[in-house]
Structure formats: C-alpha cells, structure tokens
Scaffold this motif. Structure first.
Motif, short mmCIF file in Angstrom:
data_model
loop_
_atom_site.label_atom_id
_atom_site.label_comp_id
_atom_site.label_asym_id
_atom_site.label_seq_id
_atom_site.Cartn_x
_atom_site.Cartn_y
_atom_site.Cartn_z
N PHE A 138 69.16 104.34 4.31
CA PHE A 138 68.15 105.32 4.73
C PHE A 138 66.73 104.74 4.73
O PHE A 138 65.80 105.37 5.24
N ASP A 139 66.58 103.56 4.16
CA ASP A 139 65.26 102.93 4.08
C ASP A 139 64.95 102.23 5.40
O ASP A 139 65.15 101.02 5.57
N THR A 140 64.45 103.00 6.36
CA THR A 140 64.14 102.48 7.70
C THR A 140 62.62 102.42 7.92
O THR A 140 62.15 102.40 9.06
N PHE A 141 61.86 102.40 6.84
CA PHE A 141 60.41 102.54 6.95
C PHE A 141 59.72 101.31 7.52
O PHE A 141 58.67 101.43 8.16
N HIS A 164 64.76 111.80 12.07
CA HIS A 164 64.79 111.63 10.62
C HIS A 164 64.81 110.15 10.28
O HIS A 164 65.18 109.32 11.12
N ASN A 165 64.42 109.81 9.06
CA ASN A 165 64.43 108.40 8.68
C ASN A 165 65.83 107.81 8.79
O ASN A 165 66.01 106.66 9.20
N TYR A 166 66.87 108.61 8.48
CA TYR A 166 68.25 108.08 8.54
C TYR A 166 68.77 107.98 9.97
O TYR A 166 69.80 107.37 10.23
N THR A 167 68.06 108.60 10.93
CA THR A 167 68.46 108.49 12.34
C THR A 167 68.45 107.03 12.79
O THR A 167 69.23 106.62 13.64
N PHE A 168 67.55 106.24 12.19
CA PHE A 168 67.36 104.86 12.63
C PHE A 168 68.30 103.86 11.97
O PHE A 168 68.11 102.65 12.11
N ILE A 169 69.33 104.36 11.25
CA ILE A 169 70.34 103.43 10.73
C ILE A 169 71.15 102.85 11.89
O ILE A 169 71.77 101.79 11.77
N ASN A 170 71.13 103.58 13.04
CA ASN A 170 71.69 103.07 14.30
C ASN A 170 73.18 102.75 14.21
O ASN A 170 73.67 101.83 14.86
#
Length: 434
Positions: free
Chosen positions: A220-223, A406-412
C-alpha cells in the motif's frame, strides 16, 4: 457585466445566477427590480420574470427561485438537443427551459432533502437520483445549460466578449490506511495472521512477515510513485489522510505514531493535504472538530479541505458542521459505484442551505469518478473507453475533472492491474489542447 431584471430578488436567485454567470461563464452579474435601471444599462442584460417587458432577452421564470423551504415540485424531464432538461417554459422565452431553476434544483441537492431509500451505509444512492432515472447522470448538465445560455446571449449581444476557460484536473488520492501491514501494532498484526492462516492465504501471510521484517516493500506504500507523478504535472494533487480512531468502518493507522506523522508532513511538501473524516464524524460535530484539530497539529496550518469516509453525507447536517468548523472545501459529493455528476456540475459550487435559505462559504467540489466504479468494466480497454468518455464530457464545457483514486490503487496488480495507466491518461488529458 450582465444585468438581470426580475420582479423579486431572492437569495436563491442570486445564488444560482452567480454560479452560472460568474463561476461557469466568468461574467459578473447584478440584479435590479427597477425598469428604468434596466433600460439605462448599456451592456448585456436580460429579464427573468413572468412576462417580458418588450423585445429584451427574456427567460420566463419558474416559481422555485421565489419560494422558501421544500415543496412538492413536479419534474418533467425532456430531451433538449444533445442533453436533457426540465422546467419547460414555452415558446416566448429565449430558451425553452428555465435553466436557472433547474440548476438550482441540481446544485442545492433539493432531491436529497426529500424522502428516499438509502444504501446499507445510509448514503443517498445514484439509482434514486433524477440524473440516473432520466439518463443524464453522465453529463454535467448545469454546465451544458450554462453554455447554451452563453450561445443564446452571444446571438443577441455579438459584440460582448466572454472570457475563456480551460479544462483542468484535480486528482484526489484517498488514504484510508497508508500501509497494509506496517504500523498496525501487535494485536492487529496477530489478528491478521490468524485470519490469513485459517483462510489458507499463505502468500499473504508470507508477504505480511516479509514486510514486517523489512524484507519487502509494503504494497500500500505507493507514496514515492504519487510524489513522482505530482512532479510531472502543474495541477496539485489533493491527498486525504485518515487520522481518526479504529472502528468497524475505519481501520487506519494511529496518528500518534511518529512515522505516520512524518509521512503526512512529507506528502504535504509536494501535494495539498486534507482530512479524510471518520465514518462516525458525519453525525458527530465534536468528533469532527477533534479530527480537524489533530490534522492541523500535524500540518501546522489551518485545514482547508475535507472528505467524509465512505463518501457518506447527511444533508444538510454534514455540511453545516463543516461550515461551523470553518472548513473551506469538501470533496464528498459524488457516487462510489457510479460514474457521473451527482450535482450535475463539474464546476465547484457553494453549499446552499435550503432550511435556512442562505448561501454558505463552504465550497462543494464534486468528484466524478472513483476507482471502484471502474471495476465494473472487465477489460482495461473498456476502462479506458469509460474514462475517456467522462473526460470528454468535462472538456466540452471546460470544467474541472475530479477523479478519486486510493493509495492502494497504484499497486497495479490483481483487480487494480492497469490503474497506473488509467491515472496517466487523466494526467495527460490536462496537457492536451482542448
């Protein structure tokens, strides 16, 4: 300046004319009830009343802008060229519909004050809305009507120059929890371990402990990705962090953890940061006040933007509480599972309190798409098609496109596979010429 002659100047009338004329079209507007002032005005002007005075630009008025409180209004939605509208006003008017009355109905969220079915979280459902039932939810109808009004005015006043607006974007990053495994504490980590074990999710179990022992990156750490993307665009991202207490609905990180505070401060160096208010703060102004104060302590500045958890609103109380706490902007107005324009507009508008008949200082910034709504389409190609369609709708009226990721959207990966590409389409859309 546009001068409007009317038989009665009301708060509703001033509110909706200023939104359409000033916010959407960029033209200042003033009002008069004196015929001699109207005649003497040497720039663009119109009458908005029951009967026209002569050959002036005239729109026949509906009663809704001269009433107070709620009434049983008959809504008859009809097709109008490339869109739909209601409050038909006959042939003698310069426009076949009273777009100001219709716009007020949409912007004030009149229909959300009326009795309706709600979903399991107590939210107003898209399927209950006028836009969904009559097939115009996918269009920013208030802005479309405004541009039709502009065209009609230009025909009568060809020498008047309207200012030009440009399409813009305001990407929202919603952070219910910044990490999937980190900073959760011993009890929550143990509970997650037991769940993974008894549900035979051994891969998740492996990742959990690889993250906790520093061997893997928390998914979830996509920052870092978010910051890199922010650097590539002139449009500021708005990142909403949840800092409330752990509950049945909200399962974020404790704001007393220094690493979490450091993360919020780090993101605030690049993006605008707002408060993701907890599920229970929707009804509890004291809880909302506490969360606002905590976020201001982290940011060392006054909080300007908020959005409620689960995109839940209780109108008018939720917005009244934000007004009371002097929050300037809210980003909750939209639907989680449906793409479209809940208030019929892609231009931010001020909250109008129908109970008190007053325009408030709270700016409502509606969102038009949430990542969850794109999960309804299976292929990435279909997702791109849906996304480009809604972008085009906003571009046609030079509006502001507000998507929520959402931040977790970018786990791709998994169901979020391809969403980085979709986000890139949004960023690229602001760099293209309209």
């Amino acid at each position: 300046m546009l001068l409007v002659y009317t038989h009665k100047i009301t708060p509703r009338l001033k509110y909706v004319f200023k939104h359409i004329c000033t916010r959407v079209l960029g033209v200042k507007v003033d009002f008069t009830t004196k015929i001699e002032d109207f005649i003497a005005h040497d720039s663009i002007k119109m009458s908005y009343t029951k009967q026209h005075l002569g050959n002036e630009f005239f729109i026949k008025s509906h009663e809704i802008l001269f009433e107070q409180g709620l009434s049983d209004i008959e809504i008859n939605v009809q097709k109008w060229e490339n869109t739909k509208c209601f409050f038909f006003n006959g042939d003698k008017s310069a426009m076949p519909f009273d777009i100001f009355a219709a716009s007020f109905y949409m912007l004030s969220r009149y229909e959300e004050y009326l009795p309706q079915r709600k979903d399991q979280y107590g939210r107003f459902m898209a399927t209950e809305s006028l836009g969904y039932k009559h097939g115009f939810l996918h269009q920013p109808v208030v802005d479309i009507w405004a541009y039709k009004f502009k065209t009609a005015l230009q025909e009568q006043f060809p020498e008047f120059e309207f200012p030009k607006k440009e399409y813009r974007i305001k990407p929202i990053i919603d952070v219910p929890s910044p990490y999937n495994y980190k900073l959760k504490g011993v009890m929550r980590s143990l509970g997650g371990t037991i769940k993974d074990f008894f549900r035979f999710r051994f891969r998740d179990l492996y990742i959990r402990y690889a993250v906790l022992f520093g061997l893997k990156h928390d998914p979830f750490d996509t920052f870092k990705y978010i910051i890199n993307k922010q650097k590539q665009t002139q449009f500021k991202f708005l990142v909403f962090f949840f800092i409330g207490s752990y509950s049945t609905f909200d399962k974020g990180i404790n704001i007393n953890k220094r690493k979490y505070v450091s993360l919020i401060k780090h993101i605030a160096d690049y993006c605008k940061v707002g408060l993701k208010a907890s599920y229970f703060s929707v009804k509890d102004v004291e809880l909302l006040k506490k969360e606002k104060r905590q976020m201001e302590d982290v940011l060392n500045t006054a909080l300007s933007a908020s959005r409620f958890s689960f995109s839940k609103l209780n109108l008018p109380e939720s917005y009244r509480n934000l007004v009371q706490l002097e929050v300037k902007e809210d980003y909750t107005m939209g639907y989680v599972n449906h793409i479209g324009f809940r208030a019929g507009s892609c231009t931010p508008f001020l909250f109008y309190d129908l109970d008190y008949e007053v325009q408030t200082p709270l700016m409502v910034c509606p969102f038009h798409l949430m990542d969850f709504a794109l999960l309804k389409t299976t292929s990435l190609l279909d997702k791109k098609k849906v996304l480009n369609t809604i972008i085009d709708e906003v571009k046609h009226v030079n509006g502001e496109f507000v998507p929520v990721f959402h931040n977790y959207t970018f786990i791709n990966s998994g169901r979020w596979s391809g969403f980085k590409e979709l986000f890139n389409i949004i960023l690229a859309s602001a760099n293209e010429k309209n």
